[in-house]
Design an enzyme around this catalytic site. Structure first.
Site, PDB file in Angstrom:
ATOM      1  N   LYS A  90       1.109  -0.950  -0.126  1.00 22.99           N
ATOM      2  CA  LYS A  90       0.055  -0.410  -0.241  1.00 22.99           C
ATOM      3  C   LYS A  90       0.646   1.460   0.414  1.00 22.99           C
ATOM      4  CE  LYS A  90      -1.836   1.449   4.031  1.00 22.99           C
ATOM      5  NZ  LYS A  90      -1.162   3.321   4.251  1.00 22.99           N
ATOM      6  N   ASN A  91       2.014   1.286   0.649  1.00 23.44           N
ATOM      7  CA  ASN A  91       2.543   2.087   0.865  1.00 23.44           C
ATOM      8  C   ASN A  91       3.666   2.925  -0.522  1.00 23.44           C
ATOM      9  OD1 ASN A  91       1.009   2.444   3.163  1.00 23.44           O
ATOM     10  ND2 ASN A  91       2.424   1.944   4.812  1.00 23.44           N
TER      11      ASN A  91
ATOM     12  N   ASP B  47       3.813   0.728  11.996  1.00 22.63           N
ATOM     13  CA  ASP B  47       3.073   0.046  11.661  1.00 22.63           C
ATOM     14  C   ASP B  47       2.176  -1.284  12.193  1.00 22.63           C
ATOM     15  OD1 ASP B  47       2.282   2.449  10.388  1.00 22.63           O
ATOM     16  OD2 ASP B  47       3.369   1.423   8.798  1.00 22.63           O
TER      17      ASP B  47
ATOM     18  N   ARG C 202      -1.340  14.099  12.398  1.00 19.00           N
ATOM     19  CA  ARG C 202      -0.117  14.259  11.611  1.00 19.00           C
ATOM     20  C   ARG C 202       0.192  15.202  10.358  1.00 19.00           C
ATOM     21  NH1 ARG C 202      -1.751   8.920   8.610  1.00 19.00           N
ATOM     22  NH2 ARG C 202       0.487   8.527   7.844  1.00 19.00           N
TER      23      ARG C 202
ATOM     24  N   ARG D 212      -9.261  -0.636   4.676  1.00 18.28           N
ATOM     25  CA  ARG D 212      -8.061   0.424   3.912  1.00 18.28           C
ATOM     26  C   ARG D 212      -6.140  -0.488   3.160  1.00 18.28           C
ATOM     27  NH1 ARG D 212      -7.004   4.514   7.310  1.00 18.28           N
ATOM     28  NH2 ARG D 212      -5.557   5.402   5.695  1.00 18.28           N
TER      29      ARG D 212
ATOM     30  N   CYS E 104      -5.646   8.009   8.167  1.00 15.07           N
ATOM     31  CA  CYS E 104      -5.867   7.188   9.844  1.00 15.07           C
ATOM     32  C   CYS E 104      -5.573   8.281  10.303  1.00 15.07           C
ATOM     33  CB  CYS E 104      -4.233   5.941   9.929  1.00 15.07           C
ATOM     34  SG  CYS E 104      -5.062   4.435   9.835  1.00 15.07           S
TER      35      CYS E 104
HETATM   36  N1  EPU Z   1       5.769  14.870  10.665  1.00 17.45           N
HETATM   37  C1  EPU Z   1       5.540  15.188  10.761  1.00 17.45           C
HETATM   38  N2  EPU Z   1       5.106  16.565   9.454  1.00 17.45           N
HETATM   39  C2  EPU Z   1       5.332  16.572   8.812  1.00 17.45           C
HETATM   40  C3  EPU Z   1       4.896  15.072   8.224  1.00 17.45           C
HETATM   41  C4  EPU Z   1       5.488  13.776   9.403  1.00 17.45           C
HETATM   42  O1  EPU Z   1       6.118  15.964  12.366  1.00 17.45           O
HETATM   43  O2  EPU Z   1       5.009  17.091   7.465  1.00 17.45           O
HETATM   44  C5  EPU Z   1       6.098  13.004  11.634  1.00 17.45           C
HETATM   45  C6  EPU Z   1       4.433  12.931  11.960  1.00 17.45           C
HETATM   46  O3  EPU Z   1       3.837  13.591  13.220  1.00 17.45           O
HETATM   47  C7  EPU Z   1       4.715  11.002  12.828  1.00 17.45           C
HETATM   48  C8  EPU Z   1       6.391  11.252  11.866  1.00 17.45           C
HETATM   49  O4  EPU Z   1       6.694  12.547  11.838  1.00 17.45           O
HETATM   50  O5  EPU Z   1       5.031  11.642  14.110  1.00 17.45           O
HETATM   51  C9  EPU Z   1       6.310   9.539  11.011  1.00 17.45           C
HETATM   52  O6  EPU Z   1       5.434  10.275   9.900  1.00 17.45           O
HETATM   53  P1  EPU Z   1       5.904  10.200   8.184  1.00 17.45           P
HETATM   54  O7  EPU Z   1       5.651  11.570   7.862  1.00 17.45           O
HETATM   55  O8  EPU Z   1       7.038   9.477   7.803  1.00 17.45           O
HETATM   56  O9  EPU Z   1       4.562   9.256   7.822  1.00 17.45           O
HETATM   57  P2  EPU Z   1       3.866   9.103   6.836  1.00 17.45           P
HETATM   58  O10 EPU Z   1       4.423   9.820   5.426  1.00 17.45           O
HETATM   59  O11 EPU Z   1       2.536  10.054   6.537  1.00 17.45           O
HETATM   60  C10 EPU Z   1       3.594   6.376   6.110  1.00 17.45           C
HETATM   61  C11 EPU Z   1       2.693   5.352   6.143  1.00 17.45           C
HETATM   62  C12 EPU Z   1       2.554   4.875   7.732  1.00 17.45           C
HETATM   63  C13 EPU Z   1       2.896   4.479   8.666  1.00 17.45           C
HETATM   64  C14 EPU Z   1       4.154   6.287   8.810  1.00 17.45           C
HETATM   65  C15 EPU Z   1       5.173   5.751   9.465  1.00 17.45           C
HETATM   66  C16 EPU Z   1       1.792   5.379   3.437  1.00 17.45           C
HETATM   67  C17 EPU Z   1       0.796   5.303   2.706  1.00 17.45           C
HETATM   68  N3  EPU Z   1       1.799   5.899   5.418  1.00 17.45           N
HETATM   69  O12 EPU Z   1       2.914   7.624   6.961  1.00 17.45           O
HETATM   70  O13 EPU Z   1       1.674   3.641   7.262  1.00 17.45           O
HETATM   71  O14 EPU Z   1       2.836   5.040   9.817  1.00 17.45           O
HETATM   72  O15 EPU Z   1       4.833   6.208   7.059  1.00 17.45           O
HETATM   73  O16 EPU Z   1       6.468   4.715   9.115  1.00 17.45           O
HETATM   74  O17 EPU Z   1       3.051   5.769   3.503  1.00 17.45           O
HETATM   75  C18 EPU Z   1      -0.309   2.213   7.935  1.00 17.45           C
HETATM   76  O18 EPU Z   1       0.512   1.234   6.820  1.00 17.45           O
HETATM   77  O19 EPU Z   1      -0.868   1.790   8.844  1.00 17.45           O
HETATM   78  C19 EPU Z   1       0.018   3.912   8.387  1.00 17.45           C
HETATM   79  C20 EPU Z   1      -0.213   4.723   8.646  1.00 17.45           C
END
Ligand code: EPU
Length: 434
Positions: A23-24, A313, A125, A407, A120
């Site tokens: 998915k990611n 995750d 976030r 999802r 989620c």
């Molecule tokens: N963060 C910030 N500012 C930003 C972006 C992130 O403070 O602009 C913080 C977040 O609040 C969090 C940390 O950085 O504390 C990590 O967030 P990240 O941006 O790495 O996560 P994401 O890209 O939004 C992806 C996955 C998530 C997974 C996270 C962490 C996808 C589609 N989603 O999210 O997947 O939990 O990386 O590995 O790639 C899931 O599959 O269940 C899922 C939620």
């Protein structure tokens, strides 16, 4: 589809289960396909609601597509007029990854109005790292209460050091800088396998991107990505789905189950941890693993972190496993320190889990017997956790808000039925929606 899933105790699982594409990986790759006007043929694509929502948003932007079995073909976009601002519909607010559309459209010189992304809801976030990086590349971004308005002429390469190695921000900036003028360096970049998959995809389109060292990505901007040939790319296996099935086998196999089409290398830290907990498995080759019903599990201290450490995750799923371990366990989630909404429902089922605080995480007292209950899928992985618990628990569990689980797990119903998971009210019933 806000319906409930019924699952009955099923502790004699056997057979094979196949992992789908990640998915990611597929979500950023679909967004990145906006950069090319060549035909893109993606394979090993998981059939997930978030994928359909994202395809719908791209179709609103003029990209035609065909999704059959696990093949997704994306056709060239009818020329978007860069002088007309693009309004992305409210649908985009349903999935967090709609934010990556911003990087792609800014790369192409558009003015974009995008609703703030959803996804989620287990934690706040923010998207500040995305926006700061895009600004460094020369984009002008206005932040409004519910939307972002952003524009750029051609973006310019920049040296960007992320304050945290955010997966999404790294992907957004890699996509955005692909067509920028000059060289971009992203330091403290995320290192997840899905980042590498995105880079491989973009390079197959004609981009010039290199991981110079772990956490440092160099992008040499190119004028355009037209190769006039169709681009083929196979999505990597979903390492979180693989981890879910491995835990499922450990708690509910009759003897063993076999996980196929995974990538063992992407799950190394997780497998090392399982060994420590006492889960028995055998690596057949890099895509196949046998996991045995595991008893005599040992309580363990776990802390999630960025790749290659234990993924956030996976922690709700590990919590279910540890309810069966001897002694006390703790889980700290350093990525999302309050991602523990699901424990309320595991406790309703008989678990003994206490939330300490955001720095100390949760404490799990093991060797508890679980009983079926009406529970809620709080988010995608929290939902998967109560589903695993329902398979292990006495009697029947009803999971409300089940759309959250679907999802992230493609064709889940058939995969579980193939292992003999007893879903629904009668043996011949599929995963019953009530
Ligand atoms: N963060 C910030 N500012 C930003 C972006 C992130 O403070 O602009 C913080 C977040 O609040 C969090 C940390 O950085 O504390 C990590 O967030 P990240 O941006 O790495 O996560 P994401 O890209 O939004 C992806 C996955 C998530 C997974 C996270 C962490 C996808 C589609 N989603 O999210 O997947 O939990 O990386 O590995 O790639 C899931 O599959 O269940 C899922 C939620």
């Amino acid at each position: 589809m806000n319906k409930s899933v019924i699952v009955n105790k099923s502790c004699a699982l056997k057979g094979n289960i196949e992992v789908s594409g990640a998915k990611n990986s597929i979500l950023p790759i679909i967004c990145a396909s906006l950069l090319t006007d060549d035909v893109v043929e993606l394979s090993n694509v998981p059939d997930l609601n978030d994928v359909h929502v994202l395809i719908g948003i791209l179709e609103d932007l003029g990209k035609r597509s065909m999704f059959e079995k696990d093949k997704l073909t994306l056709y060239p976009t009818d020329e978007l007029n860069i002088n007309i601002p693009i309004f992305i519909s409210e649908t985009a607010s349903k999935i967090r990854y709609s934010i990556l559309i911003l990087g792609a459209l800014l790369a192409k010189g558009h003015e974009v109005s995008l609703p703030l992304p959803g996804g989620c809801s287990f934690s706040e976030r923010p998207i500040d790292i995305h926006l700061e990086g895009l600004r460094k590349l020369g984009a002008t971004i206005e932040e409004h209460p519910n939307k972002i308005i952003a524009k750029s002429d051609r973006l310019k390469g920049a040296h960007i050091k992320l304050r945290f190695p955010s997966v999404g921000a790294t992907e957004n900036l890699v996509i955005a800088s692909t067509l920028a003028q000059g060289v971009t360096i992203i330091e403290n970049a995320a290192r997840e396998p899905e980042i590498e998959d995105l880079i491989n995809f973009l390079n197959s389109l004609g981009a010039k991107i290199e991981i110079e060292e772990p956490g440092k990505i160099k992008i040499i901007g190119v004028e355009s990505l037209i190769k006039k040939q169709s681009i083929k790319h196979k999505i990597i296996p979903d390492r979180i789905e693989a981890a879910t099935f491995i835990i499922l086998g450990a708690i509910a196999a009759e003897d063993f189950i076999t996980i196929k089409k995974m990538n063992v290398t992407h799950n190394l830290a997780f497998l090392n941890l399982l060994q420590k907990i006492g889960v028995k498995f055998e690596i057949i080759n890099n895509s196949t693993l046998k996991v045995y019903k595991s008893t005599n599990l040992i309580g363990t201290k776990i802390e999630t972190d960025i790749y290659p450490s234990i993924a956030t995750d996976i922690q709700p799923l590990l919590a279910v496993l540890l309810t069966q371990a001897k002694g006390e366990s703790t889980i700290i989630d350093s990525i999302y320190p309050s991602r523990f909404q699901y424990i309320k429902y595991l406790n309703l089922m008989g678990a003994n889990i206490q939330y300490l605080d955001s720095s100390e995480g949760i404490k799990i007292i093991g060797e508890t017997k679980l009983y079926g209950h009406k529970v809620l899928s709080t988010d995608l992985r929290g939902g998967a956790a109560v589903l695993l618990a329902g398979i292990l628990a006495e009697n029947t569990t009803i999971i409300e808000n089940s759309y959250q689980i679907f999802r992230g797990y493609s064709d889940l119903e058939n995969k579980l039925l193939g292992l003999n998971v007893r879903l629904g009210n009668s043996s011949d019933k599929i995963l019953q929606m009530i």
